[in-house]
Motif scaffolding. Structure first.
Motif, PDB file in Angstrom:
ATOM      1  N   LEU A 222       0.843  -1.229   0.087  1.00  0.00           N
ATOM      2  CA  LEU A 222       0.033  -0.058   0.151  1.00  0.00           C
ATOM      3  C   LEU A 222       0.707   1.308  -0.049  1.00  0.00           C
ATOM      4  O   LEU A 222       0.455   2.476  -0.627  1.00  0.00           O
ATOM      5  CB  LEU A 222      -0.994   0.004   1.383  1.00  0.00           C
TER       6      LEU A 222
ATOM      7  N   SER B 258      -0.043   3.833  -2.795  1.00  0.00           N
ATOM      8  CA  SER B 258      -0.375   5.249  -2.487  1.00  0.00           C
ATOM      9  C   SER B 258       0.575   6.313  -2.526  1.00  0.00           C
ATOM     10  O   SER B 258      -0.001   7.406  -2.830  1.00  0.00           O
ATOM     11  CB  SER B 258      -0.753   5.274  -0.948  1.00  0.00           C
TER      12      SER B 258
ATOM     13  N   PRO C  19      -1.727   8.707  -5.654  1.00  0.00           N
ATOM     14  CA  PRO C  19      -2.083   9.483  -4.431  1.00  0.00           C
ATOM     15  C   PRO C  19      -3.683  10.193  -4.844  1.00  0.00           C
ATOM     16  O   PRO C  19      -3.660  11.296  -5.057  1.00  0.00           O
ATOM     17  CB  PRO C  19      -1.253  10.398  -4.169  1.00  0.00           C
TER      18      PRO C  19
ATOM     19  N   ALA D 270      -7.902   5.461  -2.806  1.00  0.00           N
ATOM     20  CA  ALA D 270      -6.941   4.848  -2.108  1.00  0.00           C
ATOM     21  C   ALA D 270      -7.266   3.293  -2.758  1.00  0.00           C
ATOM     22  O   ALA D 270      -6.926   3.219  -4.220  1.00  0.00           O
ATOM     23  CB  ALA D 270      -7.097   4.835  -0.529  1.00  0.00           C
TER      24      ALA D 270
ATOM     25  N   PRO E 292      -3.977   5.494   3.499  1.00  0.00           N
ATOM     26  CA  PRO E 292      -4.094   6.189   2.194  1.00  0.00           C
ATOM     27  C   PRO E 292      -5.315   6.952   1.566  1.00  0.00           C
ATOM     28  O   PRO E 292      -5.159   7.555   0.633  1.00  0.00           O
ATOM     29  CB  PRO E 292      -3.615   4.836   1.133  1.00  0.00           C
TER      30      PRO E 292
ATOM     31  N   ALA F 169      -4.611  10.597   1.238  1.00  0.00           N
ATOM     32  CA  ALA F 169      -3.601  10.900   0.176  1.00  0.00           C
ATOM     33  C   ALA F 169      -3.580  12.459  -0.375  1.00  0.00           C
ATOM     34  O   ALA F 169      -2.758  13.120  -0.694  1.00  0.00           O
ATOM     35  CB  ALA F 169      -3.463   9.853  -1.043  1.00  0.00           C
TER      36      ALA F 169
ATOM     37  N   PRO G 208       2.358  13.454  -0.675  1.00  0.00           N
ATOM     38  CA  PRO G 208       2.107  12.030  -0.769  1.00  0.00           C
ATOM     39  C   PRO G 208       3.158  11.248  -1.053  1.00  0.00           C
ATOM     40  O   PRO G 208       3.246  10.046  -0.326  1.00  0.00           O
ATOM     41  CB  PRO G 208       1.031  12.049  -1.753  1.00  0.00           C
TER      42      PRO G 208
ATOM     43  N   MET H  81       2.843   9.327   2.334  1.00  0.00           N
ATOM     44  CA  MET H  81       2.092   8.323   2.693  1.00  0.00           C
ATOM     45  C   MET H  81       2.895   7.046   3.070  1.00  0.00           C
ATOM     46  O   MET H  81       2.586   6.338   3.875  1.00  0.00           O
ATOM     47  CB  MET H  81       1.382   7.967   1.249  1.00  0.00           C
TER      48      MET H  81
END
Length: 476
Positions: free
Chosen positions: A78, A82, A86, A90, A234, A237, A243, A247
């Motif tokens: 993830l 992400s 972004p 998600a 996420p 984002a 991001p 993230m």
């Protein structure tokens, strides 16, 4: 400027996306990590301990390792997706690009089931907690359910930056309660206390696995409570500052904290008070402290521990609103649900599930049933999320990836295999929850197939990502 259009012939207003704009730059990596911890922290206070009654300490420990590995591997996948894609969608956005419209919608729907129903379950737990403490002289939980949804949905409507800071403060209180509990239990730890559940005659039964191999399978669902919902990071984002950097740091940092807190609770509570006692408790940490003679500390943890439930409730309200916002903005669900206020908050995506959640809590009044439905939805989404990472790595090796998952598809392949096991275990533990989830899925998929697939917004961020990838594929 040309108005964005859907897949039908009807054009949308020129200001369609202007009325669906989230507040950018509201969260850095520290706030994102706090968000991830707050999603899950309530699971350290209750629920997990039921796995002791199902699998004994050894069975729950094995399940903890298995689910910890699953979540760790999934989180790394993830983190990559992400950073590369972004958007507020998600998981739906990742699966949309990897698995197509139906796969993306199914993933988003599974996540929405998890996040829309979990607050109702947590509200029931908070109501029971308040009643057991004798606060406000309440003898019924529904005023607490109403207060939870009204107050915390209201705080989210004020603005995401403000809400996340309040959430971080509440989460800090919950972590403090865990630290106090660990300090109180540490002097009383004995290995023999972990193994005080008598062995049965089940296959593979021993002092370590008193319920045998079947006990490990049964404990898997309860081990999920240590990590359930961390995958929601996420969803922030579009509201993060950077991001590509924030993230991965946020979600991996959250997972690291949760492994430490989960392991401390799993070892120290039953290690001090005994696995039998803790496995039968409705409030395992305070009861464990009372069992070792720390009555005053138990009272403190009892009250401060309420912050853990509040933190998870507060943060999951955020999560359901962003997933619903993204699905609505892209046309999979009614588009009016994605309209945002002048403060950049998705008003209807916060309010409508809040009303539904309050109704569920007030009518069902069984947190265990509600949370099992949420867990089943989560398990479905895990299978699709891990599959999405593998498909994107294989099909789009050249896609720009600011962060790359260590081990690549091997890492998410491990997570995929374990998530399939977790999905099977949830079905075994609660068939009723599986049936309820299946009915919700059937209704949601019918809505897509019969209605919304003809009205998708092609210029929504998640759709654009997927369409650009398809166009690039055609040019090769």
């Amino acid at each position: 400027m040309t108005a964005p259009t859907t897949r039908s012939s009807a054009p949308l207003d020129d200001d369609y996306f202007a009325r669906r704009a989230l507040r950018r730059g509201a969260a850095g990596s520290f706030l994102l990590a706090g968000l991830g911890v707050s999603f899950v922290i309530s699971g350290d206070f209750s629920g997990w301990n039921l796995g002791l009654a199902t699998g004994g300490w050894g069975g729950l420990a094995v399940a903890f390792v298995a689910m910890g590995l699953m979540y760790s591997c999934m989180v790394l996948g993830l983190a990559e997706m992400s950073a590369a894609l972004p958007t507020a969608g998600a998981g739906y956005g990742f699966a949309r690009r990897a698995l197509g419209r139906l796969g993306g919608y199914a993933t988003g729907l599974a996540i929405l089931v998890e996040y829309a129903i979990a607050p109702a379950a947590i509200a029931v737990f908070i109501g029971g907690y308040v009643e057991s403490l004798g606060l406000f002289g309440l003898t019924s939980g529904w005023p607490v359910y109403l207060a939870c949804f009204a107050v915390f949905v209201g705080l989210h409507l004020v603005g995401v930056g403000e809400a996340l800071k309040v959430m971080l403060a509440i989460t800090a209180l919950a972590v403090l309660a865990l630290v106090l509990s660990a300090v109180g239990m540490l002097p009383h730890f004995e290995v023999a206390n972990l193994l005080d559940v008598p062995a049965t005659d089940a296959a593979g039964a021993s002092a370590f696995l008193p319920f045998g191999y079947a006990g490990v399978v049964g404990a898997l669902v309860f081990a999920i409570w240590f990590f359930l919902a961390v995958e929601g990071v996420p969803l922030a984002a579009e509201e993060s500052r950077d991001p590509a950097r924030d993230m991965p740091r946020g979600i991996i940092g959250a997972m690291a904290v949760l492994v430490v807190t989960g392991l401390a609770v799993l070892v120290l509570a039953p290690g001090g008070a005994g696995a039998q006692l803790v496995g039968a408790s409705a409030s395992p940490l305070p009861d464990a402290l009372r069992a070792v003679g720390s009555d005053r500390l138990a009272v403190v943890v009892n009250y401060v521990g309420l912050a853990g439930l509040v933190a998870s409730f507060f943060s999951i309200v955020y999560a359901y609103s962003r997933q619903l916002f993204a699905l609505s903005r892209a046309g999979y669900l009614p588009t009016w649900l994605s309209r945002t206020s002048s403060r950049g908050t998705p008003t209807w995506a916060l309010v409508v599930p809040g009303v539904v959640g309050f109704a569920l809590a007030a009518v069902v009044e069984d947190g265990d049933v509600l949370i099992n439905v949420a867990v089943f939805g989560a398990a479905v989404s895990y299978v699709l999320l891990n599959l999405s990472h593998i498909v994107l790595r294989v099909r789009e090796p050249g896609m720009e990836r600011p962060y790359r998952t260590p081990g690549g598809v091997v890492t998410t392949g491990v997570a995929l295999a374990l998530s399939c096991v977790a999905l099977a275990a949830t079905f075994v533990v609660d068939v009723r929850a599986a049936v309820v989830t299946a009915v919700i899925f059937a209704a949601g998929l019918a809505y897509f197939l019969l209605h919304s697939r003809h009205r998708l917004v092609a210029t929504a961020p998640e759709e654009e990502f997927a369409l650009l990838a398809a166009a690039e594929e055609e040019l090769r």
